[in-house]
Design a protein around this motif. Structure first.
Motif, short mmCIF file in Angstrom:
data_model
loop_
_atom_site.label_atom_id
_atom_site.label_comp_id
_atom_site.label_asym_id
_atom_site.label_seq_id
_atom_site.Cartn_x
_atom_site.Cartn_y
_atom_site.Cartn_z
N VAL A 1 0.81 -1.14 -0.05
CA VAL A 1 0.09 0.23 -0.17
C VAL A 1 0.88 1.26 -0.04
CG1 VAL A 1 -0.22 0.24 2.64
CG2 VAL A 1 -2.05 1.13 1.05
N LEU A 2 0.51 2.07 -0.67
CA LEU A 2 1.13 3.78 -0.85
C LEU A 2 0.06 4.53 -0.36
CD1 LEU A 2 3.06 5.80 -1.90
CD2 LEU A 2 2.21 5.78 -4.08
N TYR A 3 0.21 5.35 0.79
CA TYR A 3 -0.71 6.11 1.53
C TYR A 3 -0.08 7.54 1.55
CZ TYR A 3 -3.57 8.23 5.10
OH TYR A 3 -4.24 9.03 5.98
N CYS A 4 -1.14 8.64 1.24
CA CYS A 4 -0.50 9.79 1.45
C CYS A 4 -1.46 10.56 2.82
CB CYS A 4 -0.89 10.71 0.08
SG CYS A 4 -0.30 12.61 0.12
N GLU A 5 -0.73 11.42 3.42
CA GLU A 5 -1.48 11.96 4.47
C GLU A 5 -2.53 13.13 4.12
OE1 GLU A 5 1.54 14.04 6.47
OE2 GLU A 5 2.77 12.21 7.16
N VAL A 6 -2.53 13.49 3.13
CA VAL A 6 -3.59 14.28 2.43
C VAL A 6 -4.11 13.79 1.04
CG1 VAL A 6 -2.53 16.33 3.79
CG2 VAL A 6 -1.95 15.84 1.19
N LYS B 1 -8.19 13.13 -7.46
CA LYS B 1 -7.35 12.96 -6.29
C LYS B 1 -7.36 11.36 -5.71
CE LYS B 1 -7.41 17.50 -5.36
NZ LYS B 1 -6.10 18.49 -4.69
N LEU B 2 -6.26 11.22 -5.20
CA LEU B 2 -6.10 10.07 -4.47
C LEU B 2 -5.40 9.99 -3.03
CD1 LEU B 2 -4.62 7.50 -7.50
CD2 LEU B 2 -7.00 7.62 -6.33
N GLN B 3 -5.48 9.29 -2.33
CA GLN B 3 -4.86 8.92 -0.87
C GLN B 3 -4.24 7.94 -0.82
OE1 GLN B 3 -7.15 11.05 1.86
NE2 GLN B 3 -5.60 11.16 3.51
N ALA B 4 -4.64 6.55 -1.48
CA ALA B 4 -4.24 5.13 -1.03
C ALA B 4 -3.89 4.55 -2.60
CB ALA B 4 -4.95 4.70 0.04
N VAL B 5 -3.14 3.71 -2.56
CA VAL B 5 -2.92 2.83 -3.77
C VAL B 5 -2.74 1.51 -3.28
CG1 VAL B 5 -1.99 2.07 -5.88
CG2 VAL B 5 -1.92 4.55 -5.30
#
Length: 412
Positions: free
Chosen positions: A42-47, A77-81
């Motif tokens: 998983v790739l996650y972004c705080e925003v 927009k994305l916040q997780a892959v």
């Protein structure tokens, strides 16, 4: 400003990774889909991050691509892959779509974000259903393991691999409007690699402040000059995707084409993607050598790229290089069927520093020196068409016995 000076303004980050840009976390775990290796990342972004993507041009497209397209189209927009390896979830019909949606929904619930902020990606064997109990259980565990360090980035990279032999990472920095902007990325790809978009998976992060529209414009331009210039075996897969996320946490003035540092941003993105593309080409299944083809003197850059891709995609050229045979006749043949505008009487060809053709006429050269050069790991072929000012590059690898061995037993 010349190209050499420009490149000095984009510098590699030693020890950098996909989590080096501000705001990004990663994790990779073993769920049991593969016997021993990591298989869920998983790739996650705080925003919520501005997002852009390009996809395989194969008309048979896997369920995860359809779900990711839908997610990005909603808001940009994305916040997780969420990514699984070992199974492509391709050609799996209605159930495959349901499973891809379940992966998206579960990830959204675990990270407490809207469903359309999640992209889904899968890679592996085509035509088999996902082991959803293992994948769902893995997603439920993965949030607590996400970190921002190099080790977690490496685990994410490992979790997306199939027949790859190495992790493929890149990290570069530049300055935009007085702010340091960072680019990070990982990729997987070793077989079914052909320049028809980006036949593999790649995930690129940046902390630049940029709207989705402009990020897509930049990514589409860069893809044509990097991932679209690699080939291993001429096969375009069903799942291939490049996703880029921009957190905006570098706090630079928002980028558009009118920003004075727009070209600098595009260059940073290009160098990141080119580095990953070359890693994929070198790691072609069974490959022993990286082949780079540089073409100048074409009518335009597009024509030069077409010729370069034709050469690097030739099985006969690839086989000759594996066999350390300086058979430039195979190179001129690939130029001739590239469908680019050429004049056979003006073409120069060199293999490394060894010129073999001048103005369409053969040049005597030392076979011993040529064999010695072709025994090295990095091979460069130079072509000058001398009919214009176009320039282009492409990358590939040699074709070896091991390529057949690996693919003859892919499912076993």
């Amino acid at each position: 400003m010349d190209t050499a000076t420009k490149h000095l303004l984009v510098t590699p980050v030693e020890g950098g990774s996909i989590t080096t840009p501000k705001g990004f976390h990663t994790a990779g775990i073993h769920t049991g889909v593969k016997r021993y290796k990591l298989d869920l990342g998983v790739l996650y972004c705080e925003v919520p991050a501005s997002s852009a993507a390009v996809y395989t041009l194969n008309k048979v497209q896997a369920a995860p691509i359809k779900v990711t397209k839908e997610s990005i189209a909603k808001e940009g927009k994305l916040q997780a892959v969420i990514v699984n390896s070992g199974n492509a979830n391709a050609c799996t019909g209605t159930k495959g779509m349901e499973d891809a949606y379940t992966m998206r929904k579960t990830t959204a619930e675990v990270f407490e974000i809207p469903e359309h902020y999640v992209a889904v990606s899968s890679t592996g064997v085509i035509g088999e259903f996902l082991q959803m109990e293992k994948i769902v259980n893995g997603i439920k565990k993965i949030k607590t393991l996400t970190q921002m360090d190099f080790e977690s980035a490496e685990r994410f990279n490992e979790a997306i691999l199939t027949t790859d032999t190495i992790n493929k990472r890149a990290c570069f920095q530049t300055t935009i409007g007085g702010k340091t902007v960072t680019f990070g990325g990982v990729a997987k790809g070793s077989g079914m690699i052909h320049p028809n978009m980006a036949t593999m998976l790649a995930f690129v992060t940046t902390d630049a402040n940029i709207e989705p529209k402009w990020l897509q414009i930049a990514l589409s331009k860069v893809i044509d000059e990097t991932f679209n210039r690699i080939t291993v075996d001429g096969d375009t897969s069903t799942n291939d995707t490049v996703v880029t996320l921009a957190s905006g946490l570098a706090n630079n003035d928002q980028l558009t084409k009118d920003h004075p540092d727009w070209d600098q941003f595009v260059l940073g993105l290009k160098m990141t993607c080119e580095h990953l593309a070359k890693k994929i080409a070198r790691d072609g299944e069974g490959a022993t050598k990286l082949i780079e083809v540089q073409v100048k003197g074409a009518l335009n850059d597009q024509e030069a790229g077409k010729v370069a891709k034709s050469i690097v995609g030739s099985d006969l050229v690839k086989s000759a290089i594996y066999g350390t045979d300086a058979n430039w006749g195979r190179i001129i043949c690939a130029i001739g069927y590239s469908e680019a505008e050429i004049n056979p009487d003006t073409i120069d060809i060199a293999i490394g520093e060894i010129q073999t053709l001048k103005d369409g006429m053969p040049i005597p050269f030392s076979e011993e020196e040529a064999t010695q050069y072709l025994s090295t790991e990095n091979i460069v072929i130079y072509v000058d068409l001398k009919i214009g000012h176009g320039f282009g590059k492409a990358w590939g690898c040699d074709l070896t016995y091991d390529y057949v061995r690996i693919n003859a037993g892919y499912r076993t």
